[in-house]
Design an enzyme around this catalytic site. Structure first.
Site, PDB file in Angstrom:
ATOM      1  N   SER A   1      -0.560  -4.809   5.980  1.00 16.50           N
ATOM      2  CA  SER A   1      -0.826  -4.949   7.409  1.00 16.50           C
ATOM      3  C   SER A   1      -2.279  -5.326   7.625  1.00 16.50           C
ATOM      4  CB  SER A   1      -0.505  -3.644   8.140  1.00 16.50           C
ATOM      5  OG  SER A   1      -1.306  -2.589   7.629  1.00 16.50           O
TER       6      SER A   1
ATOM      7  N   ARG B   1       0.352  -9.241  -2.849  1.00 19.50           N
ATOM      8  CA  ARG B   1       0.232  -8.058  -1.990  1.00 19.50           C
ATOM      9  C   ARG B   1       0.799  -8.366  -0.621  1.00 19.50           C
ATOM     10  NH1 ARG B   1      -1.971  -4.276   1.290  1.00 19.50           N
ATOM     11  NH2 ARG B   1      -3.432  -5.029   2.865  1.00 19.50           N
TER      12      ARG B   1
ATOM     13  N   ARG C   1       7.067  -2.461  13.560  1.00 17.15           N
ATOM     14  CA  ARG C   1       6.385  -2.702  12.287  1.00 17.15           C
ATOM     15  C   ARG C   1       7.397  -2.906  11.167  1.00 17.15           C
ATOM     16  NH1 ARG C   1       1.032   0.216  10.079  1.00 17.15           N
ATOM     17  NH2 ARG C   1       0.510  -0.250  12.233  1.00 17.15           N
TER      18      ARG C   1
ATOM     19  N   GLY D   1       0.804  -1.212   0.000  1.00 14.56           N
ATOM     20  CA  GLY D   1       0.000   0.000   0.000  1.00 14.56           C
ATOM     21  C   GLY D   1       0.835   1.258   0.000  1.00 14.56           C
TER      22      GLY D   1
END
Length: 239
Positions: free
Chosen positions: A96, A93, A222, A26
């Site tokens: 998260s 893809r 992350r 994204g």
């Protein structure tokens, strides 16, 4: 050939500059990071609207990485153009997701075998019923094999892809009751666009927070946790 339709309104690449396998995220800066970390000799092919795209090689195989933006409408545009105008055959893809399962915690992987949604994206196909968007089985099986090889904790199953990030009427509990594992925002459009042209697609997500426990990741966590997912995606793509 699709080359007569390129460049498109959203992708500035010439026909042939994009590999037939694309790994998408994204955030376009995450695509840039993947290009710099995983690809040999990455070449920028797109900067239209800041949606960065690069092509290079990984273990000798030509692979592209590109951003797709947030939400079903955005990923729908980019994957449609990649499949239909650049003859891309496989899109993976990496993103998260929020956990909706007690056994999925921050850093764990989710392979979206299917994708439920509150989106009306499928209405355009005029199907007399409810279409079930699903992953390509060979990609899914390869992803599971790679995760097990590396000892990553993962689950396989349904995800819920919502058009609303800030939902005025949250429905998470009802989806949890149906065994849905996690919530994200893009998988159905990817799977439907792939199905429409006979291409392959897989959505892999890393749990960044939990709707059950309230746990969340820091920016540093992350970044580190997402590397596991990327390693799996590049391993699949290079097979």
């Amino acid at each position: 050939m699709s080359k007569e339709n390129t460049p498109t309104a959203h992708i500035g690449a010439k026909y042939g500059e994009i590999a037939d396998t694309v790994i998408m995220a994204g955030d376009p800066l995450r695509a840039k990071m993947m290009a710099e970390r995983f690809l040999e000799n990455p070449v920028l092919y797109n900067n239209v609207r800041g949606m960065l795209g690069y092509t290079g090689t990984y273990h000798g195989k030509r692979i592209s990485v590109q951003g797709h933006g947030m939400g079903i409408p955005s990923i729908a545009i980019y994957t449609y153009e990649l499949f239909n105008f650049y003859d891309v055959k496989t899109i993976i893809r990496v993103g998260s997701a929020g956990s909706m399962h007690k056994d999925l915690h921050v850093g764990d992987l989710v392979f979206a075998m299917g994708a439920c949604t509150n989106s009306n994206f499928a209405d355009q196909f005029e199907l007399r019923g409810t279409y079930a968007p699903i992953a390509d089985f060979d990609l899914l099986r390869a992803g599971v094999e790679e995760a097990e090889k590396r000892g990553f904790h993962y689950m396989v199953g349904n995800v819920y892809s919502s058009d609303t990030f800030y939902d005025a009427n949250p429905m998470a509990k009802k989806w949890m009751e149906m065994g849905v594992l996690a919530i994200e925002m893009e998988a159905p459009a990817l799977y439907m666009n792939a199905a429409r042209v006979g291409a392959r697609a897989l959505c892999i997500c890393t749990i960044s927070d939990s709707l059950i426990t309230g746990e969340e990741t820091t920016a540093e966590e992350r970044q580190n946790n997402f590397i596991n997912m990327m390693e799996v995606a590049f391993a699949i793509a290079s097979r």
